[in-house]
Design an enzyme around this catalytic site. Structure first.
Site, PDB file in Angstrom:
ATOM      1  N   LYS A 112       7.658 -43.055   7.937  1.00 53.25           N
ATOM      2  CA  LYS A 112       6.776 -42.529   9.114  1.00 53.25           C
ATOM      3  C   LYS A 112       7.885 -40.859  10.264  1.00 53.25           C
ATOM      4  O   LYS A 112       6.658 -40.597  10.607  1.00 53.25           O
ATOM      5  CB  LYS A 112       6.530 -43.582  10.170  1.00 53.25           C
ATOM      6  CG  LYS A 112       6.003 -44.591   9.612  1.00 53.25           C
ATOM      7  CD  LYS A 112       4.269 -44.677   9.269  1.00 53.25           C
ATOM      8  CE  LYS A 112       3.493 -45.890   8.719  1.00 53.25           C
ATOM      9  NZ  LYS A 112       4.257 -46.109   7.184  1.00 53.25           N
TER      10      LYS A 112
HETATM   11  C1  LIG Z   1       3.274 -46.602   5.944  1.00 48.78           C
HETATM   12  C2  LIG Z   1       4.740 -47.465   5.023  1.00 48.78           C
HETATM   13  C3  LIG Z   1       4.034 -47.213   3.995  1.00 48.78           C
HETATM   14  C4  LIG Z   1       2.635 -46.675   3.550  1.00 48.78           C
HETATM   15  O1  LIG Z   1       2.503 -45.406   3.404  1.00 48.78           O
HETATM   16  P1  LIG Z   1       0.187 -44.834   3.663  1.00 48.78           P
HETATM   17  O2  LIG Z   1       0.635 -43.476   4.251  1.00 48.78           O
HETATM   18  O3  LIG Z   1      -0.251 -45.394   4.501  1.00 48.78           O
HETATM   19  O4  LIG Z   1       0.340 -45.048   2.160  1.00 48.78           O
HETATM   20  C5  LIG Z   1       4.698 -47.538   2.804  1.00 48.78           C
HETATM   21  N1  LIG Z   1       6.463 -48.319   2.940  1.00 48.78           N
HETATM   22  C6  LIG Z   1       6.664 -47.960   4.846  1.00 48.78           C
HETATM   23  C7  LIG Z   1       7.442 -48.521   4.604  1.00 48.78           C
HETATM   24  C8  LIG Z   1       5.026 -47.454   5.467  1.00 48.78           C
HETATM   25  O5  LIG Z   1       6.192 -47.474   6.622  1.00 48.78           O
END
Ligand SMILES: *Cc1c(COP(=O)(O)O)cnc(C)c1O
Length: 505
Positions: A112
């Site tokens: 993120k």
């Molecule tokens: C948010 C997240 C995901 C999923 O990503 P999306 O863009 O929502 O599909 C996968 N792994 C981690 C560690 C995340 O924080």
């Protein structure tokens, strides 16, 4: 004319890139979508010589067309700097017959950070461009990773305030500690007596409250969202796929133009959609491998053409993928419906009212770029063990889902195309689950002792983000019920007599 965005539910609802970033969501509830996907305008050979920051500019300028060169470059410089613990920003690691694209070297050790370290700068620039003089107040409900990354991104960014709501008993101890120790005079963290859905519903209600909006306006504030449907989060995520391809080319792992596969652990469908856009821009990607955990809505969708959220919600060891409504899928549906907002709006209405929809045969044909599958909890743990035993490389639970699904794809298809696996979190962020996979005997060991054990086993230094919270002071103590959320927001902003009825601030 500036490149325009329109809503996935109403083709007449248009916005510039900067307006789309400021608003987050279109007024009709649709997502902003670029009217066309631009093609890369530099050669792959040239990209192979670029830094991460240069690549970011080459990609993002094609989407954020109303930002000047100087504006965009200064956002990029402010985001991708020494907050990341490696100059490469997103290193590629070869292990287990694939290339792990490590997206977790930012301040909160999850992917993120890739978007949330630049979003605040894009938003402030967008506010200036659109002559918005109000302070921007970011409201976010989080089940863990987004909250901390948004707090870290917006902390002490002038002209912004951020309020994060999390479910009191619904996040991991490390995730909670990361949030309640957040510094920055403009940051506020609140534990909700309720679950994530209640926190999320509370935030949506605040956004829909016209009276509150007016009150905020009078005091010089306006609300915005750092949610993953914001185009300002999606566009920065395209960059690292282009960069990863360029690194493989620079190291002569692949020849110029040779296709690669990309495997992505998927929740809200944001990260894999960014890879899909990279492919549409001309990056040679063969298959987009969409990996789910036991909440396998997307796998079923790719199999049958029916999206059905009416099922039991499973709590797994990859909580950031525990999701039954993948919001960003709407952008793909819109596209395979022939960029038809009316058709897409009908599907989304069916999803909201009946809990499901089924796409046409013709639309299903257009999903050939994707392969979907999932892993069970047991398989995920086994993958963590296998990769560690064969390569001495420790991956987190989310990344393990992608690796497990990639293995299934490869044994089904015998496709040995070079493959990039998005590695979305540091194993230290999910220490307990990772250690449990490696050593089921460790169940009674305390959290931070497990961190040290993981560091020893993996031969990797404990990340700064974890070291920091060992001894950090708790700075946020606010708790409230879902009903009290609007009052809590007003109090933080110093508005009115919102204090009186609050239970325990
Ligand atoms: C948010 C997240 C995901 C999923 O990503 P999306 O863009 O929502 O599909 C996968 N792994 C981690 C560690 C995340 O924080």
């Amino acid at each position: 004319m500036d490149f325009m965005y329109s809503s996935t539910r109403d083709s007449k609802a248009k916005a510039t890139a900067s307006m789309a970033i400021l608003k987050g969501l279109a007024d009709d509830g649709g997502l902003f979508i670029p009217e066309r996907i631009p093609a890369l305008d530099v050669s792959l050979a040239k990209l192979a010589q670029m830094t991460y920051q240069e690549t970011a500019y080459a990609v993002m300028k094609l989407f954020l067309t109303d930002f000047t060169e100087q504006e965009l470059k200064s956002c990029i410089q402010a985001a991708y700097d020494s907050k990341f613990d490696t100059a490469q920003i997103t290193p590629l690691v070869n292990a287990g017959c694939a290339y792990f694209l490590e997206l977790f070297h930012g301040p909160t050790i999850a992917f993120k950070d890739m978007a949330l370290s630049i979003l605040p700068h894009l938003m402030i620039t967008a506010a200036r461009k659109n002559k918005v003089s109000n302070d921007i107040v970011i409201l976010t409900a989080t089940s863990g990773d987004t909250g901390k990354a948004a707090l870290a991104g917006f902390a002490d960014v002038e002209g912004t305030k951020i309020v994060v709501f999390y479910p009191k008993n619904g996040v991991s101890p490390i995730q909670e500690k990361q949030m309640v120790t957040q510094k920055g005079a403009n940051t506020h963290v609140v534990a909700i007596h309720g679950n994530f859905d209640q926190a999320q519903a509370g935030v949506k209600q605040i956004f829909a409250d016209k009276e509150l909006e007016k009150t905020l306006q009078e005091h010089g504030f306006q609300l915005s969202s750092a949610n993953s449907i914001n185009i300002g989060r999606l566009v920065p995520q395209i960059v690292y796929y282009v960069y990863a391809y360029a690194r493989l080319l620079a190291s002569h792992t692949i020849a110029e133009g040779e296709p690669v596969n990309v495997a992505v652990p998927t929740g809200n469908f944001g990260n894999i959609l960014a890879a899909y856009y990279a492919k549409q821009m001309g990056l040679p990607i063969r298959k987009l491998i969409c990996a789910s955990n036991e909440n396998k809505v997307l796998y079923d969708f790719f199999q049958s053409g029916q999206y059905d959220r009416m099922r039991k919600f499973v709590l797994t060891s990859s909580p950031s993928m525990d999701i039954l409504v993948s919001s960003n899928l709407e952008r793909l549906i819109y596209r395979i419906a022939g960029n038809d907002a009316e058709k897409n709006a009908a599907y989304m209405k069916a999803l909201a009212e009946d809990g499901k929809y089924e796409i046409t045969h013709q639309m299903k044909q257009e999903l050939a770029d994707f392969y979907g599958n999932y892993t069970t909890e047991q398989e995920t743990a086994q993958v963590i063990r296998d990769v560690y035993e064969k390569d001495g490389y420790v991956i987190d639970t989310h990344t393990a889902v992608a690796k497990g699904v990639y293995d299934k794809y490869r044994s089904e298809t015998k496709d040995d195309t070079v493959t990039i696996i998005a590695s979305t979190a540091s194993p230290f962020k999910f220490t307990r689950s990772v250690m449990h996979a490696l050593d089921p005997e460790c169940a009674s060991t305390a959290d931070f002792e497990l961190v040290d054990e993981l560091s020893r086993i993996a031969g990797v230094k404990v990340p700064q983000a974890i070291e920091e919270i060992r001894s950090a002071k708790v700075l946020h103590h606010t708790e409230c019920t879902a009903e009290e959320m609007p009052d809590v927001v007003k109090r933080f902003l110093g508005i009115g007599d919102a204090m009186e009825n609050l239970s325990q601030i």
